[in-house]
Design a protein around this motif. Structure first.
Motif, PDB file in Angstrom:
ATOM      1  N   ASP A   1      -8.741   8.151   3.247  1.00  0.00           N
ATOM      2  CA  ASP A   1      -7.028   6.931   3.791  1.00  0.00           C
ATOM      3  C   ASP A   1      -6.530   7.884   3.396  1.00  0.00           C
ATOM      4  O   ASP A   1      -5.064   8.011   4.471  1.00  0.00           O
ATOM      5  CB  ASP A   1      -7.756   5.921   3.306  1.00  0.00           C
ATOM      6  CG  ASP A   1      -8.427   5.545   3.772  1.00  0.00           C
ATOM      7  OD1 ASP A   1      -9.295   5.252   5.086  1.00  0.00           O
ATOM      8  OD2 ASP A   1      -8.692   4.393   3.011  1.00  0.00           O
ATOM      9  N   GLU A   2      -5.553   7.736   1.964  1.00  0.00           N
ATOM     10  CA  GLU A   2      -4.060   8.594   2.325  1.00  0.00           C
ATOM     11  C   GLU A   2      -4.512   9.512   2.683  1.00  0.00           C
ATOM     12  O   GLU A   2      -3.002  10.518   3.236  1.00  0.00           O
ATOM     13  CB  GLU A   2      -4.350   8.510   0.867  1.00  0.00           C
ATOM     14  CG  GLU A   2      -3.875   7.267  -0.341  1.00  0.00           C
ATOM     15  CD  GLU A   2      -2.885   7.535  -1.394  1.00  0.00           C
ATOM     16  OE1 GLU A   2      -1.619   8.215  -1.009  1.00  0.00           O
ATOM     17  OE2 GLU A   2      -3.706   7.192  -2.253  1.00  0.00           O
TER      18      GLU A   2
ATOM     19  N   GLU B   1       0.643  -1.122   0.475  1.00  0.00           N
ATOM     20  CA  GLU B   1       0.019   0.005   0.103  1.00  0.00           C
ATOM     21  C   GLU B   1       1.299   0.888   0.383  1.00  0.00           C
ATOM     22  O   GLU B   1       0.025   2.178  -0.237  1.00  0.00           O
ATOM     23  CB  GLU B   1      -1.275  -0.413   0.803  1.00  0.00           C
ATOM     24  CG  GLU B   1      -1.893  -0.742   1.145  1.00  0.00           C
ATOM     25  CD  GLU B   1      -2.755  -1.194   2.581  1.00  0.00           C
ATOM     26  OE1 GLU B   1      -2.748  -0.286   3.282  1.00  0.00           O
ATOM     27  OE2 GLU B   1      -3.906  -2.022   3.043  1.00  0.00           O
TER      28      GLU B   1
ATOM     29  N   ARG C   1     -16.072   5.383  -3.776  1.00  0.00           N
ATOM     30  CA  ARG C   1     -14.784   3.852  -3.566  1.00  0.00           C
ATOM     31  C   ARG C   1     -13.098   5.007  -3.606  1.00  0.00           C
ATOM     32  O   ARG C   1     -12.410   4.761  -2.373  1.00  0.00           O
ATOM     33  CB  ARG C   1     -14.396   2.437  -4.348  1.00  0.00           C
ATOM     34  CG  ARG C   1     -15.722   1.584  -3.705  1.00  0.00           C
ATOM     35  CD  ARG C   1     -15.498  -0.412  -3.941  1.00  0.00           C
ATOM     36  NE  ARG C   1     -15.993  -0.181  -5.260  1.00  0.00           N
ATOM     37  CZ  ARG C   1     -16.857  -0.324  -5.591  1.00  0.00           C
ATOM     38  NH1 ARG C   1     -17.525  -0.183  -5.254  1.00  0.00           N
ATOM     39  NH2 ARG C   1     -16.485  -0.511  -7.186  1.00  0.00           N
ATOM     40  N   GLN C   2     -13.404   5.618  -4.288  1.00  0.00           N
ATOM     41  CA  GLN C   2     -11.955   5.774  -5.191  1.00  0.00           C
ATOM     42  C   GLN C   2     -11.837   7.250  -3.745  1.00  0.00           C
ATOM     43  O   GLN C   2     -11.132   7.622  -3.969  1.00  0.00           O
ATOM     44  CB  GLN C   2     -12.374   6.536  -6.389  1.00  0.00           C
ATOM     45  CG  GLN C   2     -12.272   5.575  -7.465  1.00  0.00           C
ATOM     46  CD  GLN C   2     -10.719   4.236  -7.295  1.00  0.00           C
ATOM     47  OE1 GLN C   2      -9.397   5.026  -7.144  1.00  0.00           O
ATOM     48  NE2 GLN C   2     -10.601   3.617  -7.660  1.00  0.00           N
TER      49      GLN C   2
ATOM     50  N   ARG D   1     -10.196   5.445  -0.256  1.00  0.00           N
ATOM     51  CA  ARG D   1      -9.038   5.620  -0.485  1.00  0.00           C
ATOM     52  C   ARG D   1      -8.499   6.436  -0.596  1.00  0.00           C
ATOM     53  O   ARG D   1      -6.946   7.158   0.102  1.00  0.00           O
ATOM     54  CB  ARG D   1      -8.598   4.593  -1.845  1.00  0.00           C
ATOM     55  CG  ARG D   1      -9.215   3.551  -1.810  1.00  0.00           C
ATOM     56  CD  ARG D   1      -8.973   2.814  -3.469  1.00  0.00           C
ATOM     57  NE  ARG D   1      -9.483   1.167  -3.700  1.00  0.00           N
ATOM     58  CZ  ARG D   1     -10.066   0.963  -4.413  1.00  0.00           C
ATOM     59  NH1 ARG D   1     -10.816   1.963  -5.445  1.00  0.00           N
ATOM     60  NH2 ARG D   1     -11.781   0.499  -4.584  1.00  0.00           N
TER      61      ARG D   1
END
Length: 231
Positions: A165-166, A62, A158-159, A162
């Motif tokens: 999260d980053e 990841e 969903r994108q 993500r």
């Protein structure tokens, strides 16, 4: 008829170790550049070396940690390029998600749920209080994901999830220097109003302003002459 009570399947140790390490990295309990070893991580978290080894390998895929010969692993640094790339993508995707969400009749029905998430955000981010800090970060992410889900495009949501999260780690580093939580709560409330009224362009612009302001906060914090962390 079965009278056995339903039960949840146990979470595999590797998954639990992965969740614990990822959370510690995203919230900077494990700071960028910090060295990790299987032994010390296993002892700190109460897992065996095998699930920690597998979790670190996954985090390596990841990009959150990097292997270092004879030293174990090191938490990946947050670079200026990382910040620009993540927030550039957020600025492309999130305003469009907000615009589409405003056209969704469910946005009015979900306004109350969004307001509850915003109430957690409004409580503020206090790094000295771990539970409050994690509650804020979780609620802020959930708020943005909820807006994205109202767009009706699951892949888009969903994108965005993500990317959030980053950007969590970046947000934490920025908030340590400047508490922008009050402004963020105000922005959330304005966005909820625009969504409930079906005002797509206003919702998109409000989202664009919020994401842009968060990027500016992060960049200012991490490029200040007296910044306490290298990026």
């Amino acid at each position: 008829m079965s009278y056995l009570a339903p039960f949840a399947a146990p979470v595999p140790l590797t998954t639990r170790a992965l969740q614990a390490l990822r959370r510690d990295i995203l919230t900077t309990r494990l700071a960028p550049g910090e060295t990790l070893s299987e032994a010390t991580s296993a002892e700190r978290l109460g897992f065996g070396k095998a699930p920690i080894r597998a979790a670190l390998a996954r985090l390596g895929e990841e990009g959150l940690v990097q292997p270092v010969p004879r030293r174990g692993w090191v938490v990946s640094l947050v670079t200026i390029r990382d910040i620009h790339e993540v927030f550039d993508l957020r600025l492309v995707l999130e305003p469009e998600a907000a615009r589409r969400a405003a056209a969704n009749p469910a946005a009015r029905a979900d306004a109350a749920a969004l307001a509850r998430l915003d109430a957690v955000c409004a409580a503020g981010y206090r790094p000295e209080d771990a539970e409050t800090a994690l509650g804020f970060l979780d609620a802020n992410r959930a708020f943005h994901v909820a807006v994205a889900e109202l767009s009706g495009n699951a892949r888009l949501a969903r994108q965005i999830g993500r990317l959030l999260d980053e950007s969590t780690r970046m947000l934490v580093l920025g908030l340590r220097r400047r508490d922008r939580t009050g402004e963020m709560a105000h922005e959330h409330r304005a966005l909820i109003t625009a969504l409930a009224r079906g005002e797509g362009e206003a919702a998109a612009e409000l989202m664009r302003e919020q994401v842009g302001a968060s990027r500016a906060m992060v960049l200012a914090a991490l490029t200040a002459p007296d910044a306490t962390i290298s990026v």
